[in-house]
Scaffold this active site. Structure first.
Site, PDB file in Angstrom:
ATOM      1  N   LYS A 145       0.853  -1.205   0.000  1.00 15.76           N
ATOM      2  CA  LYS A 145       0.000   0.000   0.000  1.00 15.76           C
ATOM      3  C   LYS A 145       0.876   1.238   0.000  1.00 15.76           C
ATOM      4  O   LYS A 145       2.053   1.187   0.382  1.00 15.76           O
ATOM      5  CB  LYS A 145      -0.934   0.016   1.210  1.00 15.76           C
ATOM      6  CG  LYS A 145      -0.255   0.016   2.593  1.00 15.76           C
ATOM      7  CD  LYS A 145       0.133   1.386   3.121  1.00 15.76           C
ATOM      8  CE  LYS A 145       0.936   1.319   4.406  1.00 15.76           C
ATOM      9  NZ  LYS A 145       1.682   2.489   4.792  1.00 15.76           N
ATOM     10  N   ASP A 153      -1.917  -2.061  10.583  1.00 16.11           N
ATOM     11  CA  ASP A 153      -2.151  -1.980   9.134  1.00 16.11           C
ATOM     12  C   ASP A 153      -2.747  -3.268   8.551  1.00 16.11           C
ATOM     13  O   ASP A 153      -3.091  -3.296   7.372  1.00 16.11           O
ATOM     14  CB  ASP A 153      -0.829  -1.695   8.395  1.00 16.11           C
ATOM     15  CG  ASP A 153      -0.436  -0.229   8.472  1.00 16.11           C
ATOM     16  OD1 ASP A 153      -1.288   0.593   8.857  1.00 16.11           O
ATOM     17  OD2 ASP A 153       0.720   0.090   8.139  1.00 16.11           O
TER      18      ASP A 153
HETATM   19  P1  ATP Z   1       4.369  -0.546   7.768  1.00 12.84           P
HETATM   20  O1  ATP Z   1       4.245   0.248   6.515  1.00 12.84           O
HETATM   21  O2  ATP Z   1       3.124  -1.359   8.102  1.00 12.84           O
HETATM   22  O3  ATP Z   1       4.870   0.234   8.944  1.00 12.84           O
HETATM   23  P2  ATP Z   1       6.842  -1.559   6.776  1.00 12.84           P
HETATM   24  O4  ATP Z   1       6.625  -1.717   5.321  1.00 12.84           O
HETATM   25  O5  ATP Z   1       7.531  -0.300   7.181  1.00 12.84           O
HETATM   26  O6  ATP Z   1       5.450  -1.684   7.526  1.00 12.84           O
HETATM   27  P3  ATP Z   1       7.625  -4.315   7.004  1.00 12.84           P
HETATM   28  O7  ATP Z   1       8.167  -4.590   5.647  1.00 12.84           O
HETATM   29  O8  ATP Z   1       6.288  -4.856   7.325  1.00 12.84           O
HETATM   30  O9  ATP Z   1       7.669  -2.743   7.330  1.00 12.84           O
HETATM   31  O10 ATP Z   1       8.723  -4.865   8.020  1.00 12.84           O
HETATM   32  C1  ATP Z   1       8.946  -4.361   9.320  1.00 12.84           C
HETATM   33  C2  ATP Z   1       9.665  -5.428  10.154  1.00 12.84           C
HETATM   34  O11 ATP Z   1       8.760  -6.506  10.399  1.00 12.84           O
HETATM   35  C3  ATP Z   1      10.863  -6.019   9.448  1.00 12.84           C
HETATM   36  O12 ATP Z   1      12.031  -5.455   9.931  1.00 12.84           O
HETATM   37  C4  ATP Z   1      10.787  -7.527   9.735  1.00 12.84           C
HETATM   38  O13 ATP Z   1      11.814  -7.958  10.588  1.00 12.84           O
HETATM   39  C5  ATP Z   1       9.451  -7.763  10.415  1.00 12.84           C
HETATM   40  N1  ATP Z   1       8.587  -8.732   9.692  1.00 12.84           N
HETATM   41  C6  ATP Z   1       7.805  -9.658  10.262  1.00 12.84           C
HETATM   42  N2  ATP Z   1       7.133 -10.371   9.341  1.00 12.84           N
HETATM   43  C7  ATP Z   1       7.478  -9.903   8.138  1.00 12.84           C
HETATM   44  C8  ATP Z   1       7.103 -10.244   6.809  1.00 12.84           C
HETATM   45  N3  ATP Z   1       6.251 -11.236   6.532  1.00 12.84           N
HETATM   46  N4  ATP Z   1       7.640  -9.513   5.807  1.00 12.84           N
HETATM   47  C9  ATP Z   1       8.499  -8.495   6.091  1.00 12.84           C
HETATM   48  N5  ATP Z   1       8.900  -8.164   7.307  1.00 12.84           N
HETATM   49  C10 ATP Z   1       8.396  -8.839   8.357  1.00 12.84           C
END
Ligand code: ATP
Length: 286
Positions: A10, A136
């Site tokens: 997203k 989220d």
């Molecule tokens: P958001 O936008 O919801 O804040 P994000 O995109 O910034 O999320 P993610 O890619 O979801 O961040 O990853 C954040 C942390 O979550 C990573 O550092 C990772 O260690 C952990 N994590 C747990 N499960 C997953 C997964 N399935 N895919 C990616 N990261 C994951």
């Protein structure tokens, strides 16, 4: 029996923080929309009760820290399921990038297990369960375009905006969402986005007004911590994006345009400057 689920990323068209709550969370208002950059989850049920998670990206944890693992475990316990599952995550969404990769994987896992384990949960029930895993996850259960309020878990679906190209650029840094929210002074925010105007622009399918209504209060914090994010924003604007914003807590910056020629120009210009650049379409509908 097995199945494959798509888990789209997203972007935030708006991200506003209204105040900090007694429970430590921030009260937010966000307009989010799904984009055609997705992970895929291959899911096969197991006769024993084990939950196994594999991921094509080595630095994503595959134990109980993985949101997919947490989602499967929670469903299994809640509904007293006597089967397990093997899940392979084919990762395309950059990690810790502000694109809700982990949350979308968890949502796809809940939807997949709903089928695989024959749970017959409604979308609302799956979203409520998702909210227990992360703020989220609820939005990712619905997908499409929506207003998220509360700590991000209360979802009001919106119609699709007019289609547009999304150019994404991620500087080589990971940003912790908790860290950025922790540094935000909610009572000193200088410029709040106009969420109502964004919703109106989407309903009217007014692309120009959408670009004029983009706003994210977390930019102030992340741009201060990571000046590269601001530089990418400047470049995207200079190369001709109609609207430019940081997604979530960053560090990914996206530019939007409806013109294919402009999209190509921005993509090629950024490629020389930033390694992780993607071009995708907005998905809009659920
Ligand atoms: P958001 O936008 O919801 O804040 P994000 O995109 O910034 O999320 P993610 O890619 O979801 O961040 O990853 C954040 C942390 O979550 C990573 O550092 C990772 O260690 C952990 N994590 C747990 N499960 C997953 C997964 N399935 N895919 C990616 N990261 C994951």
């Amino acid at each position: 029996m097995g199945l494959t689920m798509k888990a789209p990323a997203k972007i935030n068209l708006t991200l506003d923080v209204l105040h900090k709550r007694e429970d430590g969370y921030h009260e937010v208002e966000m307009v989010m929309t799904s984009i055609d950059l997705a992970d895929h989850l291959h899911m096969v049920s197991r006769k024993d009760m084990d939950i196994h998670v594999e991921c094509t990206t080595s630095f994503v944890p595959t134990d109980q820290r993985n949101l997919v693992y947490q989602a499967a475990k929670r469903l299994q316990a809640r509904f007293n399921i006597k089967q397990g599952v093997h899940i392979t995550i084919q990762k395309k969404i950059p990690v810790a990038a502000g694109l809700a990769g982990g949350s979308s994987d968890a949502a796809a896992c809940i939807k997949g297990l709903n089928q695989l384990w024959g749970l017959r949960l409604t979308t609302n029930e799956m979203a409520a369960l998702g909210a227990e895993i992360g703020s989220d996850v609820s939005f990712c259960i619905y997908g499409g375009t929506a207003l998220a309020t509360g700590r991000g878990e209360k979802i009001i679906p919106l119609p699709a905006p007019p289609p547009f190209w999304v150019i994404l650029a991620k500087p080589p840094i990971g940003v912790s969402t908790g860290n950025i929210y922790g540094k935000l002074k909610a009572d000193q925010i200088k410029a709040h986005p106009d969420t109502e105007r964004m919703i109106e622009a989407i309903k009217e399918k007014d692309f120009e007004l959408i670009t004029a209504s983009l706003g994210n209060v977390l930019e102030e914090v992340t741009l201060y911590e990571h000046p590269q994010v601001g530089q990418i924003k400047e470049r995207m604007k200079r190369y001709g994006a109609d609207g430019v914003l940081m997604s979530g807590s960053g560090p990914t910056v996206f530019g939007i345009t409806q013109k294919e020629s402009r999209m190509r120009k921005i993509y090629h210009a950024l490629k020389g400057f930033c390694r992780d650049v993607y071009v995708v379409r907005s998905l809009g509908e659920r």
